[in-house]
Design a protein around this motif. Structure first.
Motif, short mmCIF file in Angstrom:
data_model
loop_
_atom_site.label_atom_id
_atom_site.label_comp_id
_atom_site.label_asym_id
_atom_site.label_seq_id
_atom_site.Cartn_x
_atom_site.Cartn_y
_atom_site.Cartn_z
N LEU A 159 2.09 -8.02 5.19
CA LEU A 159 1.53 -9.04 6.09
C LEU A 159 1.00 -10.22 5.28
O LEU A 159 0.47 -10.03 4.18
CB LEU A 159 0.38 -8.42 6.88
CG LEU A 159 0.79 -7.45 7.99
CD1 LEU A 159 -0.43 -6.68 8.48
CD2 LEU A 159 1.45 -8.21 9.14
N SER A 179 9.90 9.53 9.97
CA SER A 179 8.78 10.46 9.87
C SER A 179 9.21 11.79 10.46
O SER A 179 10.05 11.82 11.37
CB SER A 179 7.58 9.92 10.68
OG SER A 179 6.62 10.94 10.85
N SER A 185 0.84 -1.20 0.00
CA SER A 185 0.00 0.00 0.00
C SER A 185 0.87 1.25 0.00
O SER A 185 2.07 1.19 0.29
CB SER A 185 -0.86 -0.04 1.28
OG SER A 185 -1.57 1.16 1.48
N ALA A 199 5.35 -11.62 5.29
CA ALA A 199 5.73 -11.92 6.68
C ALA A 199 5.36 -10.73 7.53
O ALA A 199 5.32 -9.59 7.04
CB ALA A 199 7.25 -12.14 6.79
N THR A 253 -1.82 8.76 1.71
CA THR A 253 -1.87 7.30 1.56
C THR A 253 -3.07 6.81 2.38
O THR A 253 -3.61 7.57 3.19
CB THR A 253 -0.60 6.63 2.13
OG1 THR A 253 -0.62 6.82 3.56
CG2 THR A 253 0.67 7.22 1.55
N TYR A 257 3.97 6.28 18.27
CA TYR A 257 4.43 6.34 16.87
C TYR A 257 5.68 7.22 16.78
O TYR A 257 6.68 6.85 16.16
CB TYR A 257 3.29 6.90 16.01
CG TYR A 257 3.62 7.06 14.54
CD1 TYR A 257 3.46 6.00 13.65
CD2 TYR A 257 4.05 8.29 14.03
CE1 TYR A 257 3.74 6.15 12.30
CE2 TYR A 257 4.33 8.45 12.69
CZ TYR A 257 4.17 7.38 11.82
OH TYR A 257 4.45 7.55 10.48
N LYS A 311 9.53 6.25 15.64
CA LYS A 311 10.22 6.90 14.52
C LYS A 311 11.51 7.59 14.98
O LYS A 311 12.50 7.62 14.24
CB LYS A 311 9.29 7.89 13.82
CG LYS A 311 8.11 7.23 13.11
CD LYS A 311 8.57 6.22 12.06
CE LYS A 311 7.45 5.83 11.10
NZ LYS A 311 7.90 4.81 10.14
N MET A 330 -3.09 5.23 5.02
CA MET A 330 -2.82 5.45 6.44
C MET A 330 -3.32 6.82 6.90
O MET A 330 -3.92 6.96 7.96
CB MET A 330 -1.31 5.35 6.71
CG MET A 330 -0.90 5.59 8.13
SD MET A 330 0.90 5.58 8.32
CE MET A 330 1.23 3.86 8.57
N VAL A 331 -3.10 7.83 6.08
CA VAL A 331 -3.49 9.20 6.43
C VAL A 331 -4.94 9.46 6.05
O VAL A 331 -5.68 10.13 6.78
CB VAL A 331 -2.51 10.19 5.75
CG1 VAL A 331 -3.05 11.60 5.76
CG2 VAL A 331 -1.17 10.13 6.46
P1 NAD Z 1 -0.06 2.40 4.47
O1 NAD Z 1 -0.95 2.03 5.60
O2 NAD Z 1 -0.67 2.87 3.20
O3 NAD Z 1 0.96 1.21 4.15
C1 NAD Z 1 1.63 0.53 5.17
C2 NAD Z 1 1.83 -0.90 4.72
O4 NAD Z 1 2.58 -1.58 5.75
C3 NAD Z 1 0.51 -1.65 4.55
O5 NAD Z 1 0.48 -2.33 3.32
C4 NAD Z 1 0.50 -2.61 5.73
O6 NAD Z 1 -0.22 -3.81 5.49
C5 NAD Z 1 1.98 -2.86 5.92
N1 NAD Z 1 2.25 -3.35 7.27
C6 NAD Z 1 1.76 -2.90 8.45
N2 NAD Z 1 2.20 -3.67 9.46
C7 NAD Z 1 3.00 -4.62 8.91
C8 NAD Z 1 3.73 -5.71 9.44
N3 NAD Z 1 3.73 -5.97 10.76
N4 NAD Z 1 4.43 -6.50 8.60
C9 NAD Z 1 4.44 -6.26 7.25
N5 NAD Z 1 3.75 -5.24 6.69
C10 NAD Z 1 3.03 -4.44 7.51
O7 NAD Z 1 0.90 3.53 5.07
P2 NAD Z 1 1.94 4.52 4.38
O8 NAD Z 1 1.43 5.89 4.64
O9 NAD Z 1 2.28 4.10 3.01
O10 NAD Z 1 3.18 4.31 5.37
C11 NAD Z 1 4.41 3.71 4.95
C12 NAD Z 1 5.51 4.15 5.91
O11 NAD Z 1 5.65 5.57 5.83
C13 NAD Z 1 5.20 3.85 7.38
O12 NAD Z 1 6.39 3.45 8.04
C14 NAD Z 1 4.73 5.18 7.91
O13 NAD Z 1 4.92 5.29 9.30
C15 NAD Z 1 5.63 6.11 7.13
N6 NAD Z 1 5.14 7.49 7.06
C16 NAD Z 1 3.95 7.77 6.49
C17 NAD Z 1 3.54 9.09 6.46
C18 NAD Z 1 2.22 9.48 5.84
O14 NAD Z 1 1.81 10.65 6.02
N7 NAD Z 1 1.56 8.61 5.09
C19 NAD Z 1 4.34 10.11 6.99
C20 NAD Z 1 5.56 9.76 7.55
C21 NAD Z 1 5.95 8.45 7.58
#
Ligand code: NAD
Length: 254
Positions: free
Chosen positions: A46, A147, A24, A71, A195, A160, A164, A197-198
């Motif tokens: 996952l 982050s 994702s 995994a 994304t 969180y 980070k 998540m947000v």
């Molecule tokens: P998202 O929720 O779209 O994607 C996260 C992915 O990680 C998902 O596919 C989820 O299934 C997978 N995941 C979660 N737990 C897992 C586990 N235990 N094992 C394997 N996979 C797992 O989120 P995103 O926004 O794309 O976030 C990606 C990274 O970017 C994260 O580390 C997040 O903290 C970081 N981040 C995001 C933002 C934001 O604003 N979106 C900002 C700063 C940092």
């Protein structure tokens, strides 16, 4: 090799890049960016995620090779097992993550544990295995997704933000330790990125979040992927131990 694979010398000499949480958002964009360079992309998420099959199709449509490596990143034995099938690794991107807002008074022990486990233990488990391979190769790059909240802190996201912040310190430590072995370690610290998540936090959150950045908008997953691609490439050969903010100007360090 997967069933149906045929040998393609150009493709099979390609870099091998492993991306965690690739099903994702940011991880998916990173995996596709590597695929556009014809890398062999190993994608993790996952075991319960259905998204990896779709991603594999998209990666293969770009002419790149894809291996699925489902995994839970927080499970040391699964991560070790996954590496049993990996002989060479040029790039590791520790991206998998979760987010849940809660005041510190309402964070349960298990929620705290899970947050730290997925982000910090996950990055540790993957980096430990990757470092073993990369040290032998005397070459490699690790990029951790931190982050801006690991730098700024954030109310209702203390678990969180702490995870980070830990990733940022881990990045610098690993960069020092692995530099003599030809391995570079950096982090990208995104600001708000659109994304799932947000998006799950709602339209009001997104509007307020956008307002706090000098560029007055959230980022795209592709903008984060570009920074990861650069840091993991030879174009960044003199860069290690850095926390690169891709955050619309939300954090300015000097
Ligand atoms: P998202 O929720 O779209 O994607 C996260 C992915 O990680 C998902 O596919 C989820 O299934 C997978 N995941 C979660 N737990 C897992 C586990 N235990 N094992 C394997 N996979 C797992 O989120 P995103 O926004 O794309 O976030 C990606 C990274 O970017 C994260 O580390 C997040 O903290 C970081 N981040 C995001 C933002 C934001 O604003 N979106 C900002 C700063 C940092």
């Amino acid at each position: 090799m997967q069933p149906g694979d045929s040998f393609d010398p150009a493709r099979d000499r390609a870099m091998t890049c492993l991306v965690t949480g690739a099903g994702s958002g940011i991880g998916r964009a990173i995996a596709l960016a590597f695929a556009r360079e014809r890398a062999h992309v190993i994608v993790n998420d996952l075991p319960s995620s259905a998204a990896l099959d779709e991603l594999r199709k998209d990666i293969e449509a770009l002419g790149a090779r894809c291996t699925l490596a489902a995994a839970d990143v927080a499970d040391a034995a699964s991560v070790r097992g996954l590496f049993a099938d990996i002989e060479r690794l040029d790039v590791l991107v520790n991206n998998a993550g979760i987010l849940r807002e809660a005041p510190v008074t309402e964070i349960s022990d298990s929620e705290w544990d899970r947050m730290i486990k997925v982000h910090l233990y996950g990055a540790f488990y993957f980096s430990r295995e990757a470092a073993r391979l990369m040290q032998k190769q005397r070459r490699g790059a690790i990029v951790n997704i931190a982050s801006d909240l690991g730098q700024l802190g954030c109310e209702n996201l203390s678990h969180y933000s702490a995870a980070k912040g830990g990733i940022i310190a881990f990045t610098k430590s690993l960069a020092r330790e692995l530099a003599p072995h030809g391995v570079r370690v950096n982090a990208v610290a995104p600001g708000g990125v659109l994304t799932p998540m947000v998006e799950a936090l709602g339209a009001r959150y997104i509007e307020e979040e956008a307002a706090r950045y000098p560029l007055k908008r959230l980022g795209t997953p592709e903008e984060i992927a570009q920074a990861v691609r650069f840091l993991s490439s030879d174009a960044a050969s003199f860069i290690t131990g850095q926390i690169v903010g891709v955050n619309g100007g939300g954090v300015m360090n000097g």
